[in-house]
Scaffold this motif. Structure first.
Motif, mmCIF file in Angstrom:
data_model
loop_
_atom_site.group_PDB
_atom_site.id
_atom_site.type_symbol
_atom_site.label_atom_id
_atom_site.label_comp_id
_atom_site.label_asym_id
_atom_site.label_seq_id
_atom_site.Cartn_x
_atom_site.Cartn_y
_atom_site.Cartn_z
ATOM 1 N N SER A 1 4.228 -3.941 -5.467
ATOM 2 C CA SER A 1 3.089 -5.117 -4.827
ATOM 3 C C SER A 1 4.149 -5.866 -4.400
ATOM 4 C CB SER A 1 2.472 -5.883 -5.755
ATOM 5 O OG SER A 1 1.242 -5.037 -5.573
ATOM 6 N N LYS A 2 4.199 -7.194 -3.337
ATOM 7 C CA LYS A 2 4.970 -8.185 -2.661
ATOM 8 C C LYS A 2 4.438 -9.721 -4.192
ATOM 9 C CE LYS A 2 5.130 -9.521 1.271
ATOM 10 N NZ LYS A 2 5.170 -9.932 2.520
ATOM 11 N N LEU B 1 13.342 -9.715 -2.272
ATOM 12 C CA LEU B 1 13.835 -9.011 -3.348
ATOM 13 C C LEU B 1 13.422 -7.952 -3.523
ATOM 14 C CD1 LEU B 1 16.578 -10.780 -3.825
ATOM 15 C CD2 LEU B 1 16.801 -9.209 -1.667
ATOM 16 N N ILE B 2 12.666 -7.943 -4.424
ATOM 17 C CA ILE B 2 11.655 -6.852 -5.282
ATOM 18 C C ILE B 2 10.459 -6.631 -5.027
ATOM 19 C CG2 ILE B 2 11.173 -5.842 -7.605
ATOM 20 C CD1 ILE B 2 13.964 -7.715 -8.439
ATOM 21 N N ARG B 3 9.705 -5.427 -5.172
ATOM 22 C CA ARG B 3 8.391 -5.805 -5.066
ATOM 23 C C ARG B 3 7.771 -4.922 -6.896
ATOM 24 N NH1 ARG B 3 5.000 -4.747 -0.967
ATOM 25 N NH2 ARG B 3 6.360 -5.259 1.042
ATOM 26 N N VAL B 4 6.789 -4.968 -6.957
ATOM 27 C CA VAL B 4 6.193 -5.164 -8.923
ATOM 28 C C VAL B 4 5.023 -3.904 -8.938
ATOM 29 C CG1 VAL B 4 7.439 -7.326 -8.889
ATOM 30 C CG2 VAL B 4 4.990 -6.725 -8.753
ATOM 31 N N ALA B 5 4.919 -3.889 -9.789
ATOM 32 C CA ALA B 5 4.083 -3.180 -10.313
ATOM 33 C C ALA B 5 3.877 -3.002 -12.129
ATOM 34 C CB ALA B 5 4.098 -1.442 -10.191
ATOM 35 N N TYR C 1 5.491 2.888 -2.636
ATOM 36 C CA TYR C 1 4.329 3.456 -3.955
ATOM 37 C C TYR C 1 5.625 4.754 -5.703
ATOM 38 C CZ TYR C 1 3.450 8.304 -1.979
ATOM 39 O OH TYR C 1 3.592 9.165 -1.296
ATOM 40 N N PHE C 2 5.228 4.384 -6.574
ATOM 41 C CA PHE C 2 5.560 5.756 -6.572
ATOM 42 C C PHE C 2 4.498 6.981 -7.078
ATOM 43 C CE2 PHE C 2 8.540 3.141 -7.716
ATOM 44 C CZ PHE C 2 10.002 3.719 -8.084
ATOM 45 N N ASP C 3 4.509 7.748 -7.115
ATOM 46 C CA ASP C 3 3.766 8.938 -8.212
ATOM 47 C C ASP C 3 3.981 8.867 -9.681
ATOM 48 O OD1 ASP C 3 2.563 11.559 -8.554
ATOM 49 O OD2 ASP C 3 3.642 12.430 -6.719
#
Length: 271
Positions: free
Chosen positions: A57-58, A112-116, A212-214
């Motif tokens: 997410s942003k 700069l960075i996306r987060v989960a 996304y990550f799998d």
């Protein structure tokens, strides 16, 4: 992590010479096994559960308006910029201070960075209410020890504090290793969430659809909310989950309300 380990973690975060990989190698020793993620049965629930995708997410879309928002000391920032310019061009810039857009630096850092977000607990009444559609959603359990995941290096615990992270020096002196810090400091009112956060640079994604990550191979169990069957098509969704879980040998639980006290507990659902 105990208080001593947390303090060491904070020192590493504030050390501009420590990379995120070095910090991750330290926190990996305290990584929760398993780890959880609360979700809801919205449009993309199958992406989350069946396909095992974790969307990045942003920062601006998170539910805390202060999340990932760095504090920058306006006076210190502007004075430093003026002094640097004066070394090159002798001119009285004091009347231009108000025109410097220091706020843009906080926005730039957020992009700069996306987060989960993940958590150490699966029985939080508040998180079931906030992130799982008033207990009508689900919670995914991940076991990262199943694979050598890249996430093991880039998922770090949140530091809870009464003060916002001050990124003034990081921006002024280009302490690039410290640029992740605003993404890892949150108000202590969120401390109950016991959050671990996956960070990944925006520039490393080829396109927005790829954010996304799998993690499908790391899913070990799924927990259904106390009110899951109250939603529309709840029974059909449950049947679909049970078929998928049986094929994958993944356990499915239903959260229940304890008869005494304010507590939730999981009850195994047979296939």
């Amino acid at each position: 992590m105990n208080s001593q380990q947390i303090n060491q973690y904070k020192r590493m975060l504030n050390d501009q010479h420590k990379s995120i990989e070095e910090i991750g190698a330290f926190t990996k020793n305290f990584f929760p096994k398993p780890i959880y993620r609360y979700r809801r049965f919205g449009t993309y629930w199958k992406d989350d559960l069946i396909d095992g995708k974790v969307h990045m997410s942003k920062a601006t879309t998170l539910n805390d308006p202060f999340d990932c928002l760095a504090y920058i000391d306006e006076q210190k920032y502007n004075t430093s910029i003026i002094n640097d310019i004066k070394k090159i061009i002798p001119y009285n810039f004091e009347n231009k201070l108000d025109q410097l857009n220091y706020d843009k630096n906080t926005t730039d850092l957020q992009d700069l960075i996306r987060v989960a977000s993940f958590t150490e607990v699966n029985d939080s009444i508040l998180m079931w209410g906030h992130y799982s559609d008033s207990h009508r959603g689900f919670c995914i359990e991940y076991d990262f020890s199943r694979i050598e995941s890249i996430c093991q290096k880039y998922i770090l615990p949140i530091v809870y504090s009464s003060k916002r992270y001050d990124a003034t020096d990081d921006v002024l002196y280009y302490k690039k290793n410290n640029y992740i810090n605003p993404f890892l400091f949150k108000s202590n009112i969120w401390e109950y969430e016991k959050e671990w956060r996956l960070l990944w640079p925006t520039e490393k994604f080829k396109a927005e659809k790829d954010y996304y990550f799998d993690l499908s191979k790391t899913i070990s169990s799924v927990y259904l909310g106390l009110n899951m069957l109250q939603q529309e098509h709840g029974r059909e969704i449950l049947d679909e989950i049970l078929i998928w879980a049986k094929e994958r040998k993944i356990k499915v639980f239903q959260m229940k309300a304890a008869s005494i006290g304010y507590r939730l507990y999981p009850e195994l659902i047979p296939y």
